[in-house]
Design a protein around this motif. Sequence first.
Motif, PDB file in Angstrom:
ATOM      1  N   ARG A  74      -7.295  -8.568 -12.786  1.00 52.65           N
ATOM      2  CA  ARG A  74      -6.369  -9.430 -12.044  1.00 52.65           C
ATOM      3  C   ARG A  74      -5.104  -8.694 -11.620  1.00 52.65           C
ATOM      4  NH1 ARG A  74      -5.992 -15.218 -14.737  1.00 52.65           N
ATOM      5  NH2 ARG A  74      -5.188 -15.654 -12.668  1.00 52.65           N
ATOM      6  N   PHE A  75      -5.180  -7.357 -11.538  1.00 47.12           N
ATOM      7  CA  PHE A  75      -4.032  -6.575 -11.082  1.00 47.12           C
ATOM      8  C   PHE A  75      -3.622  -7.019  -9.683  1.00 47.12           C
ATOM      9  CE2 PHE A  75      -2.494  -3.014  -8.542  1.00 47.12           C
ATOM     10  CZ  PHE A  75      -1.394  -2.620  -9.287  1.00 47.12           C
ATOM     11  N   ARG A  76      -2.326  -7.176  -9.473  1.00 47.04           N
ATOM     12  CA  ARG A  76      -1.833  -7.590  -8.147  1.00 47.04           C
ATOM     13  C   ARG A  76      -1.325  -6.371  -7.387  1.00 47.04           C
ATOM     14  NH1 ARG A  76       1.789 -11.469 -11.170  1.00 47.04           N
ATOM     15  NH2 ARG A  76       0.353 -13.015 -11.969  1.00 47.04           N
ATOM     16  N   GLY A  77      -2.035  -6.025  -6.330  1.00 46.55           N
ATOM     17  CA  GLY A  77      -1.650  -4.872  -5.530  1.00 46.55           C
ATOM     18  C   GLY A  77      -0.994  -5.296  -4.233  1.00 46.55           C
TER      19      GLY A  77
ATOM     20  N   ASP B  88       7.766  -8.429   3.528  1.00 47.90           N
ATOM     21  CA  ASP B  88       8.665  -7.354   3.106  1.00 47.90           C
ATOM     22  C   ASP B  88       8.323  -7.014   1.657  1.00 47.90           C
ATOM     23  OD1 ASP B  88      10.686  -5.673   2.304  1.00 47.90           O
ATOM     24  OD2 ASP B  88      12.274  -6.771   3.339  1.00 47.90           O
ATOM     25  N   GLU B  89       7.574  -5.944   1.483  1.00 46.70           N
ATOM     26  CA  GLU B  89       7.088  -5.594   0.142  1.00 46.70           C
ATOM     27  C   GLU B  89       8.211  -5.174  -0.803  1.00 46.70           C
ATOM     28  OE1 GLU B  89       4.099  -5.931  -1.084  1.00 46.70           O
ATOM     29  OE2 GLU B  89       2.962  -6.425   0.713  1.00 46.70           O
TER      30      GLU B  89
ATOM     31  N   VAL C 290      -7.953  12.043 -14.272  1.00 48.02           N
ATOM     32  CA  VAL C 290      -7.968  10.630 -14.650  1.00 48.02           C
ATOM     33  C   VAL C 290      -7.784   9.784 -13.402  1.00 48.02           C
ATOM     34  CG1 VAL C 290      -6.812   8.823 -15.963  1.00 48.02           C
ATOM     35  CG2 VAL C 290      -7.017  11.123 -16.921  1.00 48.02           C
ATOM     36  N   ASP C 291      -8.715   8.895 -13.167  1.00 49.30           N
ATOM     37  CA  ASP C 291      -8.572   7.963 -12.048  1.00 49.30           C
ATOM     38  C   ASP C 291      -7.714   6.798 -12.508  1.00 49.30           C
ATOM     39  OD1 ASP C 291      -8.722   6.257  -9.961  1.00 49.30           O
ATOM     40  OD2 ASP C 291     -10.839   5.759 -10.205  1.00 49.30           O
ATOM     41  N   PRO C 292      -6.461   6.734 -12.068  1.00 47.21           N
ATOM     42  CA  PRO C 292      -5.586   5.673 -12.588  1.00 47.21           C
ATOM     43  C   PRO C 292      -6.111   4.283 -12.267  1.00 47.21           C
ATOM     44  CG  PRO C 292      -4.598   6.768 -10.691  1.00 47.21           C
ATOM     45  CD  PRO C 292      -5.813   7.560 -11.066  1.00 47.21           C
ATOM     46  N   LYS C 293      -6.871   4.172 -11.177  1.00 46.16           N
ATOM     47  CA  LYS C 293      -7.351   2.845 -10.798  1.00 46.16           C
ATOM     48  C   LYS C 293      -8.356   2.303 -11.813  1.00 46.16           C
ATOM     49  CE  LYS C 293      -6.462   3.478  -5.948  1.00 46.16           C
ATOM     50  NZ  LYS C 293      -6.967   3.476  -4.578  1.00 46.16           N
ATOM     51  N   SER C 294      -8.987   3.203 -12.569  1.00 43.88           N
ATOM     52  CA  SER C 294      -9.956   2.732 -13.531  1.00 43.88           C
ATOM     53  C   SER C 294      -9.285   1.963 -14.662  1.00 43.88           C
ATOM     54  CB  SER C 294     -10.748   3.914 -14.099  1.00 43.88           C
ATOM     55  OG  SER C 294      -9.877   4.755 -14.838  1.00 43.88           O
ATOM     56  N   TYR C 295      -7.959   2.103 -14.786  1.00 40.18           N
ATOM     57  CA  TYR C 295      -7.244   1.398 -15.836  1.00 40.18           C
ATOM     58  C   TYR C 295      -6.722   0.045 -15.381  1.00 40.18           C
ATOM     59  CZ  TYR C 295      -7.296   5.689 -18.520  1.00 40.18           C
ATOM     60  OH  TYR C 295      -7.689   6.782 -19.212  1.00 40.18           O
TER      61      TYR C 295
ATOM     62  N   THR D 174      -6.144  -5.548  -3.606  1.00 39.54           N
ATOM     63  CA  THR D 174      -6.425  -4.246  -3.004  1.00 39.54           C
ATOM     64  C   THR D 174      -6.499  -3.130  -4.043  1.00 39.54           C
ATOM     65  OG1 THR D 174      -4.044  -4.108  -2.641  1.00 39.54           O
ATOM     66  CG2 THR D 174      -5.390  -4.711  -0.753  1.00 39.54           C
ATOM     67  N   ARG D 175      -5.936  -3.389  -5.230  1.00 38.12           N
ATOM     68  CA  ARG D 175      -5.870  -2.382  -6.292  1.00 38.12           C
ATOM     69  C   ARG D 175      -5.132  -1.134  -5.842  1.00 38.12           C
ATOM     70  NH1 ARG D 175     -11.337  -2.972  -9.875  1.00 38.12           N
ATOM     71  NH2 ARG D 175     -11.531  -5.206  -9.632  1.00 38.12           N
ATOM     72  N   THR D 176      -4.213  -1.298  -4.929  1.00 36.85           N
ATOM     73  CA  THR D 176      -3.370  -0.174  -4.529  1.00 36.85           C
ATOM     74  C   THR D 176      -1.911  -0.577  -4.662  1.00 36.85           C
ATOM     75  OG1 THR D 176      -3.509  -0.913  -2.228  1.00 36.85           O
ATOM     76  CG2 THR D 176      -5.005   0.842  -2.903  1.00 36.85           C
TER      77      THR D 176
END
Length: 193
Positions: free
Chosen positions: A65-68, A118-119, A56-61, A141-143
């Motif tokens: 507007r996901f904030r990476g 500072d993340e 399963v590619d988690p990024k496909s979910y 970035t979707r990461t």
Amino acid sequence: MTIGVKKVSLQRTTRDQIFLPAILEGLLTTARHFFKNTMTKGMGDVDTIRYGEPGVDPKSYYPERFRGVHRLMFRDDGSVRCVACMCCSTVCPARCIYIVAEDREDNNEKGPATFVIDELKCVVCGLCVEACPCDAIRMDTRTHMTPTEAREDAVLRKVDLMSRGGPSVAVQGGLGADYRADAPAADPRFVGR
Ligand code: SF4
Ligand code: SF4
């Protein structure tokens, strides 16, 4: 005109002060959802994000507007778009953006000599992206932020933020609210997504 102040008292019942009924109520709600999801629907039908399962590619979910993790965008000449206006660091509720401005050599604008986020302090609100007047900072970035063992490893500097960056289709001065709509075609990182 005089504005009066009405004093109100917080009425707590004995039931509220014991807390136990509320705790039991919460546990029962959790248990109800657990058994409903696992027994009646089956684990495969639970409405949640299956992250990291084999195949399963988690990024496909991820929603659009996901904030990476943040990134800094480039101009056509490869220089950073940021003009060190400090809008993002001013609006940031977590106060986790640190910028030191410097004059650009080629024109009258400024740029960031230092740009640090500072993340670990970031609350992922996205206000910095909304506040930026020139599409210099993005969170598309979707990461996720990579897990770190040391706090300093979560402090991203300009070089780190630019390494995630890409060209921006936005024109200095703005093309209106829809300029980001063309971004997937212009940025090879998002082609096909
Ligand atoms: S997402 Fe919010 S908390 Fe994080 S750096 Fe931007 S403004 Fe600050
Ligand atoms: S990233 Fe945008 S809002 Fe932040 S200082 Fe640079 S130009 Fe201003």
